[in-house]
Write a protein that holds these residues in place. Structure first.
Motif, PDB file in Angstrom:
ATOM      1  N   CYS A 178       0.823  -1.199   0.000  1.00  0.00           N
ATOM      2  CA  CYS A 178       0.000   0.000   0.000  1.00  0.00           C
ATOM      3  C   CYS A 178       0.862   1.257   0.000  1.00  0.00           C
ATOM      4  N   GLY A 179       0.406   2.232  -0.737  1.00  0.00           N
ATOM      5  CA  GLY A 179       1.122   3.500  -0.801  1.00  0.00           C
ATOM      6  C   GLY A 179       0.186   4.673  -0.602  1.00  0.00           C
ATOM      7  N   ARG A 180       0.767   5.819  -0.325  1.00  0.00           N
ATOM      8  CA  ARG A 180      -0.017   7.031  -0.106  1.00  0.00           C
ATOM      9  C   ARG A 180       0.383   8.102  -1.120  1.00  0.00           C
ATOM     10  N   ARG A 181       0.778   7.672  -2.309  1.00  0.00           N
ATOM     11  CA  ARG A 181       1.335   8.605  -3.287  1.00  0.00           C
ATOM     12  C   ARG A 181       0.353   9.706  -3.660  1.00  0.00           C
ATOM     13  N   ALA A 182      -0.949   9.382  -3.710  1.00  0.00           N
ATOM     14  CA  ALA A 182      -1.926  10.369  -4.166  1.00  0.00           C
ATOM     15  C   ALA A 182      -2.450  11.247  -3.035  1.00  0.00           C
ATOM     16  N   VAL A 183      -1.914  11.062  -1.831  1.00  0.00           N
ATOM     17  CA  VAL A 183      -2.407  11.797  -0.670  1.00  0.00           C
ATOM     18  C   VAL A 183      -1.495  12.976  -0.367  1.00  0.00           C
ATOM     19  N   PRO A 184      -2.044  14.192  -0.255  1.00  0.00           N
ATOM     20  CA  PRO A 184      -1.217  15.342   0.114  1.00  0.00           C
ATOM     21  C   PRO A 184      -0.557  15.124   1.476  1.00  0.00           C
ATOM     22  N   ASN A 185       0.632  15.697   1.654  1.00  0.00           N
ATOM     23  CA  ASN A 185       1.386  15.485   2.891  1.00  0.00           C
ATOM     24  C   ASN A 185       0.605  15.876   4.130  1.00  0.00           C
ATOM     25  N   GLU A 186      -0.163  16.959   4.034  1.00  0.00           N
ATOM     26  CA  GLU A 186      -0.885  17.431   5.215  1.00  0.00           C
ATOM     27  C   GLU A 186      -2.021  16.500   5.621  1.00  0.00           C
ATOM     28  N   LEU A 187      -2.420  15.598   4.722  1.00  0.00           N
ATOM     29  CA  LEU A 187      -3.498  14.652   5.028  1.00  0.00           C
ATOM     30  C   LEU A 187      -2.983  13.238   5.273  1.00  0.00           C
ATOM     31  N   MET A 188      -1.657  13.059   5.235  1.00  0.00           N
ATOM     32  CA  MET A 188      -1.075  11.730   5.318  1.00  0.00           C
ATOM     33  C   MET A 188      -1.506  10.986   6.586  1.00  0.00           C
ATOM     34  N   GLN A 189      -1.556  11.678   7.716  1.00  0.00           N
ATOM     35  CA  GLN A 189      -1.861  11.008   8.978  1.00  0.00           C
ATOM     36  C   GLN A 189      -3.322  10.575   9.075  1.00  0.00           C
ATOM     37  N   TYR A 190      -4.160  11.054   8.149  1.00  0.00           N
ATOM     38  CA  TYR A 190      -5.584  10.713   8.195  1.00  0.00           C
ATOM     39  C   TYR A 190      -5.953   9.581   7.240  1.00  0.00           C
ATOM     40  N   VAL A 191      -4.949   8.995   6.595  1.00  0.00           N
ATOM     41  CA  VAL A 191      -5.172   7.881   5.681  1.00  0.00           C
ATOM     42  C   VAL A 191      -4.611   6.615   6.314  1.00  0.00           C
ATOM     43  N   HIS A 192      -5.439   5.570   6.401  1.00  0.00           N
ATOM     44  CA  HIS A 192      -5.059   4.366   7.133  1.00  0.00           C
ATOM     45  C   HIS A 192      -5.302   3.110   6.291  1.00  0.00           C
ATOM     46  N   PHE A 193      -4.554   2.050   6.635  1.00  0.00           N
ATOM     47  CA  PHE A 193      -4.722   0.739   6.018  1.00  0.00           C
ATOM     48  C   PHE A 193      -4.877  -0.283   7.148  1.00  0.00           C
ATOM     49  N   PRO A 194      -6.058  -0.350   7.760  1.00  0.00           N
ATOM     50  CA  PRO A 194      -6.263  -1.229   8.927  1.00  0.00           C
ATOM     51  C   PRO A 194      -6.068  -2.704   8.578  1.00  0.00           C
ATOM     52  N   LYS A 195      -5.671  -3.477   9.588  1.00  0.00           N
ATOM     53  CA  LYS A 195      -5.538  -4.931   9.447  1.00  0.00           C
ATOM     54  C   LYS A 195      -6.392  -5.589  10.524  1.00  0.00           C
ATOM     55  N   PRO A 196      -7.681  -5.804  10.247  1.00  0.00           N
ATOM     56  CA  PRO A 196      -8.582  -6.387  11.260  1.00  0.00           C
ATOM     57  C   PRO A 196      -8.101  -7.758  11.718  1.00  0.00           C
ATOM     58  N   ALA A 197      -8.345  -8.052  12.990  1.00  0.00           N
ATOM     59  CA  ALA A 197      -7.976  -9.363  13.528  1.00  0.00           C
ATOM     60  C   ALA A 197      -9.036 -10.401  13.226  1.00  0.00           C
ATOM     61  N   SER A 198     -10.265  -9.966  12.947  1.00  0.00           N
ATOM     62  CA  SER A 198     -11.377 -10.898  12.793  1.00  0.00           C
ATOM     63  C   SER A 198     -11.611 -11.344  11.352  1.00  0.00           C
TER      64      SER A 198
ATOM     65  N   ASN B 134      -9.838 -10.975   6.945  1.00  0.00           N
ATOM     66  CA  ASN B 134      -8.806 -10.488   6.043  1.00  0.00           C
ATOM     67  C   ASN B 134      -9.449  -9.560   5.019  1.00  0.00           C
ATOM     68  N   ARG B 135      -8.921  -8.386   4.862  1.00  0.00           N
ATOM     69  CA  ARG B 135      -9.498  -7.428   3.908  1.00  0.00           C
ATOM     70  C   ARG B 135      -9.251  -7.845   2.459  1.00  0.00           C
ATOM     71  N   GLY B 136      -8.381  -8.817   2.266  1.00  0.00           N
ATOM     72  CA  GLY B 136      -8.171  -9.362   0.925  1.00  0.00           C
ATOM     73  C   GLY B 136      -7.742  -8.315  -0.077  1.00  0.00           C
ATOM     74  N   GLU B 137      -8.436  -8.268  -1.201  1.00  0.00           N
ATOM     75  CA  GLU B 137      -8.083  -7.345  -2.270  1.00  0.00           C
ATOM     76  C   GLU B 137      -8.321  -5.885  -1.872  1.00  0.00           C
ATOM     77  N   CYS B 138      -9.012  -5.688  -0.767  1.00  0.00           N
ATOM     78  CA  CYS B 138      -9.275  -4.326  -0.293  1.00  0.00           C
ATOM     79  C   CYS B 138      -8.220  -3.847   0.694  1.00  0.00           C
ATOM     80  N   ALA B 139      -7.176  -4.639   0.926  1.00  0.00           N
ATOM     81  CA  ALA B 139      -6.173  -4.298   1.938  1.00  0.00           C
ATOM     82  C   ALA B 139      -5.525  -2.949   1.676  1.00  0.00           C
ATOM     83  N   CYS B 140      -5.426  -2.584   0.406  1.00  0.00           N
ATOM     84  CA  CYS B 140      -4.789  -1.309   0.070  1.00  0.00           C
ATOM     85  C   CYS B 140      -5.808  -0.207  -0.209  1.00  0.00           C
TER      86      CYS B 140
END
Length: 337
Positions: free
Chosen positions: A58-78, A80-86
């Protein structure tokens, strides 16, 4: 000196040449061996690098620097996000007060295929007993391990909840603000300008909670005009002496909340604006970073009549507010679309 003696003097050169050839061959073998090892190591490094890319693609290339901390790639324990992981996820919280249109607003958000708002999870007391229980609950929610009817699918792009001021929010505001800023959670403040209408709605809802007017069932929100008409028949009698202090207390609570959470990334929204401004919901979707589309709700508004028809002692209420800073609440002009 004879010819034979001259030839015999050249004899010792043969073993020297052999040794030299052997050393050259040994050096060549070493160079080839070292080069082969280098190629093998590079191949392994490339393979490991490829595996690392597969594990964290997963990358954050399209996200402005000021918004970087508000973009997440969660990994649920219950699960697998599968193809949606990114698929990037933005976390949000709707901070509001009872009977401020938040139920209707939340259904509007949940009509978006990429938004999941999970209701008042802190209406359950044990989840808000102390700061630790609140933060544990938030961790589970924002890890996408929170499953409600609002959950869409693994590719949800905005995930959050609705939080009332009286559900532990104000009492633990310092810990909560620190958590929201550290976790990169965006805040939507949803309040109601006409506090008088909110008070009427609160009293009417409390009455139905006791009487259960709809076939013995209490409903805070309805989905049909017939149900809305039944609930709207009740006209609360307002405590005139306590009316102005109640309005002031509600407005002070809103001001305190905005002050406490001012350091968060937030937007302020009023119920009346959502009704009157066709672009209000577009701004919300842009704030959440989801595609802008038309949102809808099955909720049917209960109190649609003019204010004089909603209150049992309207003349007393009107007289009490007349001449105060709240006199404009008696006019429906701030509500009509």
């Amino acid at each position: 000196m004879s010819v034979y003696s001259l030839k015999s003097s050249k004899g010792p050169l043969f073993p020297l040449r052999s040794i030299l050839v052997f050393l050259i061959a040994l050096f060549g073998f070493y160079v080839c061996y070292f080069s082969f090892n280098q190629i093998t190591l590079e191949s392994k490094d490339n393979l490991i690098s490829g595996e690392e890319q597969l594990r964290t693609p997963c990358g954050r290339r399209a996200v402005p620097n000021e918004l970087m901390q508000y973009v997440h790639f969660p990994k649920p324990a219950s699960y697998n996000r599968g193809e949606c992981a990114c698929n990037p996820v933005r976390f949000f919280v709707i901070i509001t007060m009872q009977r401020s249109g938040s139920g209707w607003f939340e259904t509007l958000l949940n009509s978006h295929p990429n938004v999941s708002s999970n209701g008042e999870i802190f209406s359950i007391r044990k989840r808000r007993e102390n700061a630790s229980s609140i933060l544990r609950t938030l961790d589970k929610l924002y890890n996408l391990d929170w499953h409600t009817s609002a959950a869409k699918n693994e590719c949800t792009a905005a995930f959050g909840l609705k939080w009332m001021l009286n559900q532990g929010l104000m009492g633990h505001h310092k810990d909560i603000v620190n958590y929201l800023n550290k976790k990169g959670v965006m805040v939507i403040f949803l309040f109601r300008r006409n506090t008088l209408r909110r008070i009427i709605s609160v009293l009417a809802n409390d009455y139905d909670r006791k009487t259960k007017q709809l076939n013995g069932t209490h409903k805070s929100h309805v989905h049909s005009k017939e149900e809305a008409e039944i609930l709207a028949r009740f006209k609360p009698k307002l405590d005139v002496a306590a009316l102005v202090p109640s309005i002031r207390n509600a407005e002070q609570s809103m001001a305190d909340c905005l002050d406490h959470f001012s350091s968060t990334r937030h937007m302020i929204l009023f119920y009346e604006d959502v009704i009157r401004d066709p672009n209000a919901l577009s701004r919300v979707q842009e704030f959440l970073g989801v595609p802008v589309m038309r949102l809808f709700s099955r909720h049917v508004k209960i109190h649609t009549s003019p204010l004089p028809d909603l209150v049992d002692n309207w003349d007393d209420v009107n007289e009490e507010l007349n001449g105060t800073e709240y006199a404009h609440f008696t006019d429906s002009a701030d509500y009509v679309k």
